[in-house]
Design a protein around this motif. Structure first.
Motif, PDB file in Angstrom:
ATOM      1  N   PRO A  11      32.419  28.528  34.734  1.00 17.84           N
ATOM      2  CA  PRO A  11      31.801  29.447  36.607  1.00 17.84           C
ATOM      3  C   PRO A  11      32.802  29.238  37.360  1.00 17.84           C
ATOM      4  O   PRO A  11      32.638  28.148  38.051  1.00 17.84           O
ATOM      5  N   HIS A  25      30.864  33.502  45.580  1.00 18.73           N
ATOM      6  CA  HIS A  25      30.291  34.169  43.895  1.00 18.73           C
ATOM      7  C   HIS A  25      31.360  34.678  43.026  1.00 18.73           C
ATOM      8  O   HIS A  25      32.158  35.330  43.318  1.00 18.73           O
ATOM      9  N   ARG A  27      32.418  37.133  39.635  1.00 21.17           N
ATOM     10  CA  ARG A  27      32.064  38.899  39.465  1.00 21.17           C
ATOM     11  C   ARG A  27      32.900  38.774  37.732  1.00 21.17           C
ATOM     12  O   ARG A  27      33.836  38.164  38.243  1.00 21.17           O
ATOM     13  N   CYS A  37      36.174  36.496  42.221  1.00 21.18           N
ATOM     14  CA  CYS A  37      35.242  36.294  43.113  1.00 21.18           C
ATOM     15  C   CYS A  37      34.901  37.324  44.243  1.00 21.18           C
ATOM     16  O   CYS A  37      35.754  38.364  44.121  1.00 21.18           O
ATOM     17  N   CYS A  38      33.692  37.291  44.822  1.00 22.84           N
ATOM     18  CA  CYS A  38      33.406  38.331  45.287  1.00 22.84           C
ATOM     19  C   CYS A  38      33.362  38.512  47.057  1.00 22.84           C
ATOM     20  O   CYS A  38      34.682  37.866  46.823  1.00 22.84           O
ATOM     21  N   SER A  60      27.086  40.429  37.863  1.00 22.40           N
ATOM     22  CA  SER A  60      27.365  39.252  38.892  1.00 22.40           C
ATOM     23  C   SER A  60      27.436  37.728  37.712  1.00 22.40           C
ATOM     24  O   SER A  60      26.970  38.207  36.905  1.00 22.40           O
ATOM     25  N   GLU A  62      26.229  35.059  38.734  1.00 20.69           N
ATOM     26  CA  GLU A  62      25.074  34.372  38.781  1.00 20.69           C
ATOM     27  C   GLU A  62      24.304  34.334  38.727  1.00 20.69           C
ATOM     28  O   GLU A  62      23.511  35.297  37.898  1.00 20.69           O
ATOM     29  N   GLU A  65      20.863  37.436  38.202  1.00 23.13           N
ATOM     30  CA  GLU A  65      21.204  38.075  39.353  1.00 23.13           C
ATOM     31  C   GLU A  65      21.808  39.064  37.263  1.00 23.13           C
ATOM     32  O   GLU A  65      22.718  38.461  36.761  1.00 23.13           O
TER      33      GLU A  65
END
Length: 79
Positions: A11, A25, A27, A37-38, A60, A62, A65
């Motif tokens: 990740p 976070h 994506r 990244c978000c 996502s 995460e 989610e």
């Protein structure tokens, strides 16, 4: 139902790693699998990827989610 491309095994936002930056976070692009990244992150690599490629949907990465965002339609979908 469309197949959802999985979250990355590692990740990380590769572009942030290359810059020596951090992210908030992650994506996953559903067209090509690129991880970015978000928009809460400094570099906003997922959105930059959309603008560069027009790949419209990210999910996502995460844990726990289950949602997708469509940049083209500005819409959120839960799955």
């Amino acid at each position: 139902m469309a197949t959802i491309l999985p979250a990355p095994a590692e990740p990380t936002c590769p572009e942030c790693v290359a810059l020596g930056d951090t992210w908030v976070h992650l994506r996953v692009c559903q067209t090509c699998g690129q991880v970015g990244c978000c928009d809460s992150s400094k570099n906003k690599h997922a959105t930059r990827h959309f603008h560069a490629t027009q790949h419209p949907i990210v999910v996502s990465a995460e844990p726990g989610e289950q949602w997708a965002w469509c940049y083209a339609d500005n819409q959120l979908a839960h799955y």
